[in-house]
Design an enzyme around this catalytic site. Structure first.
Site, PDB file in Angstrom:
ATOM      1  NE  ARG A 146      -9.450   9.129  -2.284  1.00 47.07           N
ATOM      2  CZ  ARG A 146      -9.906   8.740  -1.100  1.00 47.07           C
ATOM      3  NH1 ARG A 146      -9.984   7.460  -0.825  1.00 47.07           N
ATOM      4  NH2 ARG A 146     -10.243   9.622  -0.199  1.00 47.07           N
ATOM      5  CG  ASP A 177      -8.798  -3.087  -4.578  1.00 46.41           C
ATOM      6  OD1 ASP A 177      -8.194  -2.513  -3.661  1.00 46.41           O
ATOM      7  OD2 ASP A 177      -9.625  -4.014  -4.386  1.00 46.41           O
ATOM      8  NE  ARG A 234      -4.194  -1.527   0.037  1.00 42.50           N
ATOM      9  CZ  ARG A 234      -5.316  -1.657   0.732  1.00 42.50           C
ATOM     10  NH1 ARG A 234      -5.619  -0.793   1.658  1.00 42.50           N
ATOM     11  NH2 ARG A 234      -6.135  -2.625   0.475  1.00 42.50           N
ATOM     12  NE  ARG A 262      -7.010   4.948   2.393  1.00 40.07           N
ATOM     13  CZ  ARG A 262      -7.756   3.998   2.928  1.00 40.07           C
ATOM     14  NH1 ARG A 262      -8.989   4.251   3.275  1.00 40.07           N
ATOM     15  NH2 ARG A 262      -7.281   2.791   3.124  1.00 40.07           N
ATOM     16  CE1 TYR A 290     -12.945  -7.611   1.295  1.00 40.15           C
ATOM     17  CE2 TYR A 290     -11.399  -9.258   0.466  1.00 40.15           C
ATOM     18  CZ  TYR A 290     -11.695  -8.219   1.332  1.00 40.15           C
ATOM     19  OH  TYR A 290     -10.763  -7.801   2.229  1.00 40.15           O
TER      20      TYR A 290
HETATM   21  O1  CP3 Z   1       0.152   0.478  -3.209  1.00 40.87           O
HETATM   22  C1  CP3 Z   1      -0.259  -0.682  -3.356  1.00 40.87           C
HETATM   23  O2  CP3 Z   1      -0.031  -1.592  -2.534  1.00 40.87           O
HETATM   24  C2  CP3 Z   1      -0.958  -1.061  -4.660  1.00 40.87           C
HETATM   25  C3  CP3 Z   1      -2.366  -0.977  -4.696  1.00 40.87           C
HETATM   26  C4  CP3 Z   1      -3.255  -1.901  -3.872  1.00 40.87           C
HETATM   27  C5  CP3 Z   1      -4.497  -1.459  -3.339  1.00 40.87           C
HETATM   28  N1  CP3 Z   1      -5.147  -2.538  -2.834  1.00 40.87           N
HETATM   29  C6  CP3 Z   1      -4.995  -0.093  -3.395  1.00 40.87           C
HETATM   30  C7  CP3 Z   1      -6.062   0.321  -2.473  1.00 40.87           C
HETATM   31  C8  CP3 Z   1      -3.144  -3.264  -3.568  1.00 40.87           C
HETATM   32  C9  CP3 Z   1      -1.993  -4.215  -3.835  1.00 40.87           C
HETATM   33  C10 CP3 Z   1      -4.361  -3.654  -2.934  1.00 40.87           C
HETATM   34  C11 CP3 Z   1      -4.661  -5.042  -2.525  1.00 40.87           C
HETATM   35  C12 CP3 Z   1      -5.909  -5.324  -1.795  1.00 40.87           C
HETATM   36  N2  CP3 Z   1      -7.131  -4.745  -1.950  1.00 40.87           N
HETATM   37  C13 CP3 Z   1      -6.043  -6.351  -0.858  1.00 40.87           C
HETATM   38  C14 CP3 Z   1      -4.955  -7.332  -0.466  1.00 40.87           C
HETATM   39  C15 CP3 Z   1      -3.950  -6.771   0.451  1.00 40.87           C
HETATM   40  C16 CP3 Z   1      -4.440  -6.546   1.860  1.00 40.87           C
HETATM   41  O3  CP3 Z   1      -4.534  -5.354   2.227  1.00 40.87           O
HETATM   42  O4  CP3 Z   1      -4.682  -7.517   2.559  1.00 40.87           O
HETATM   43  C17 CP3 Z   1      -7.368  -6.336  -0.391  1.00 40.87           C
HETATM   44  C18 CP3 Z   1      -7.967  -7.255   0.660  1.00 40.87           C
HETATM   45  C19 CP3 Z   1      -8.050  -5.319  -1.115  1.00 40.87           C
HETATM   46  C20 CP3 Z   1      -9.507  -4.977  -1.035  1.00 40.87           C
HETATM   47  C21 CP3 Z   1      -9.711  -3.606  -0.538  1.00 40.87           C
HETATM   48  N3  CP3 Z   1      -9.366  -2.465  -1.249  1.00 40.87           N
HETATM   49  C22 CP3 Z   1     -10.296  -3.213   0.676  1.00 40.87           C
HETATM   50  C23 CP3 Z   1     -10.801  -4.161   1.747  1.00 40.87           C
HETATM   51  C24 CP3 Z   1     -10.281  -1.819   0.694  1.00 40.87           C
HETATM   52  C25 CP3 Z   1     -10.892  -0.929   1.743  1.00 40.87           C
HETATM   53  C26 CP3 Z   1     -10.092  -0.911   2.989  1.00 40.87           C
HETATM   54  C27 CP3 Z   1      -9.057   0.182   2.925  1.00 40.87           C
HETATM   55  O5  CP3 Z   1      -7.872  -0.088   3.193  1.00 40.87           O
HETATM   56  O6  CP3 Z   1      -9.480   1.299   2.640  1.00 40.87           O
HETATM   57  C28 CP3 Z   1      -9.657  -1.370  -0.486  1.00 40.87           C
HETATM   58  C29 CP3 Z   1      -9.396   0.028  -0.885  1.00 40.87           C
HETATM   59  C30 CP3 Z   1      -8.015   0.388  -1.353  1.00 40.87           C
HETATM   60  N4  CP3 Z   1      -7.236  -0.355  -2.182  1.00 40.87           N
HETATM   61  C31 CP3 Z   1      -7.339   1.612  -1.074  1.00 40.87           C
HETATM   62  C32 CP3 Z   1      -6.124   1.578  -1.768  1.00 40.87           C
HETATM   63  C33 CP3 Z   1      -5.073   2.653  -1.854  1.00 40.87           C
HETATM   64  C34 CP3 Z   1      -7.896   2.757  -0.249  1.00 40.87           C
HETATM   65  C35 CP3 Z   1      -8.945   3.399  -1.102  1.00 40.87           C
HETATM   66  C36 CP3 Z   1      -8.997   4.879  -1.011  1.00 40.87           C
HETATM   67  O7  CP3 Z   1      -8.133   5.598  -1.601  1.00 40.87           O
HETATM   68  O8  CP3 Z   1      -9.966   5.343  -0.380  1.00 40.87           O
END
Ligand code: CP3
Length: 347
Positions: free
Chosen positions: A38, A75, A25, A29, A152
């Protein structure tokens, strides 16, 4: 030509005097420049499907910290979206999806081969990054593992214990397995297209692997990973793969050998000294500083960063966090972590 990217050298099994470093990540944010981009995109999903802006946020942490790897901004839930599920994100709460719990829901999904039109913007992001990244920075593509993505799709949201997915597995095993099969095929298609577009490494995120126990772990976490990795390596000989069976605990032992992964990523429930003895003996490992240090910083951050580097200094290692960095992290703590890794006495 000798490989110059440190991440690829570690993945090939080389022990480096200073380990390559990146962060799960890392585009996110906690960075003001991410929040600004964003806002420009409108929302999170629009950002994922906007190749110029998705490439921009992928590059932001590389510019700031000079990480050894960039991870494609996308994602794991884009696959359900491409298969035809409805997907949206509720600010402050997380993802929402239309659910798959009946044969009728399953029949409405698209075939694994039909995802590419929808995902074309993601492949375009990869092409832009392959062009624009610094020569020393490796490009990582990724997907969610079938079990994690299925949790999911079945529940329609994040769940603390993956209860709805476990329930479907018990009550309608055939449907559950058909869904995992569809996701396995779609994941192969998706990752293969990312590699064709320029991804040099792929990572498979099985964030909820830890809730699969015993034979279920072997059947629904290990076996799909093995199949995805074998097929990707058949299509792209020499492709390095990182597997992340999060919270696998004892099941981390032998996971790389059993699945063909070049590296396993460790979460922070695993002690680095234990993992060095029992997991790193099979090859490269990635991890595993607790992401809470990116919030708290200070001497504990420095001490624990050094401890992780020391523990894994006997073999191939990629420095990373045990899970994603959180939005409340201080960007200056990330800088301190990177400087600590890179300024340790050469081993
Ligand atoms: O920088 C990176 O790592 C690359 C991008 C990336 C994102 N999600 C962007 C993201 C990667 C590799 C993921 C993987 C992901 N997404 C996983 C597996 C890794 C882990 O965290 O266990 C999972 C389970 C998801 C599903 C997901 N996406 C959830 C549950 C959420 C909401 C929870 C949260 O952290 O906000 C997201 C949103 C998400 N994916 C964000 C980002 C940067 C935040 C969204 C935002 O900008 O509001």
């Amino acid at each position: 030509m000798a490989e110059t990217k440190k991440l690829l050298r570690a993945l090939a099994g080389e022990r480096l005097p200073v380990p390559p470093v990146w962060m799960m990540r890392q585009a996110g944010r906690y960075l003001p420049e991410y929040r600004a981009t964003r806002a420009q995109a409108g929302d999170f999903l629009s950002l994922c499907y906007n190749p110029e802006l998705a490439a921009e946020v992928t590059l932001q942490p590389i510019r700031r910290y000079g990480f050894d790897a960039a991870i494609l901004f996308a994602d794991i839930l884009l696959i359900p979206d491409a298969l035809g599920a409805d997907l949206w994100f509720v600010t402050g709460e997380g993802p929402r999806l239309s659910t798959v719990t009946s044969e009728r829901d399953f029949a409405a999904l698209k075939g694994a081969g039909d995802i590419h039109d929808h995902l074309a913007p993601v492949y375009e992001t990869v092409r832009i990054l392959a062009r624009e990244l610094p020569a020393e920075t490796a490009l990582i593509g990724f997907a969610g593992a079938p079990w994690t993505v299925a949790t999911y799709m079945i529940a329609g949201r994040s769940t603390p214990d993956q209860g709805p997915a476990h329930a479907l597995k018990a009550e309608n095993t055939a449907l559950f397995e058909a869904l995992l099969e569809r996701l396995t095929e779609a994941t192969i298609e998706y990752l293969s297209a990312q590699v064709a577009a320029g991804a040099e490494v792929v990572k498979l995120f099985d964030s909820w692997a830890g809730s699969l126990k015993g034979a279920d772990f072997d059947r629904y976490a290990l076996a799909p990973a093995k199949r995805i990795i074998a097929e990707l390596k058949a299509r792209h000989p020499g492709l390095p793969v990182i597997a992340f069976p999060r919270e696998a605990g004892q099941k981390y032992v032998g996971f790389a050998r059993a699945t063909g992964a070049d590296c396993v990523a460790l979460d922070n429930s695993v002690r680095p000294e234990w993992a060095a003895a029992h997991v790193q003996c099979d090859g490269c490992v990635q991890g595993n500083l607790a992401s809470s240090h990116m919030v708290t910083g200070g001497r504990a951050l420095i001490a624990e960063t050094r401890r992780v580097v020391e523990a894994f200094s006997g073999g191939p290692h990629i420095f990373n966090l045990g899970h994603g960095i959180t939005p409340d992290a201080d960007p200056e703590n990330v800088r301190l972590m990177v400087e600590t890794v890179r300024s340790m006495p050469v081993r």
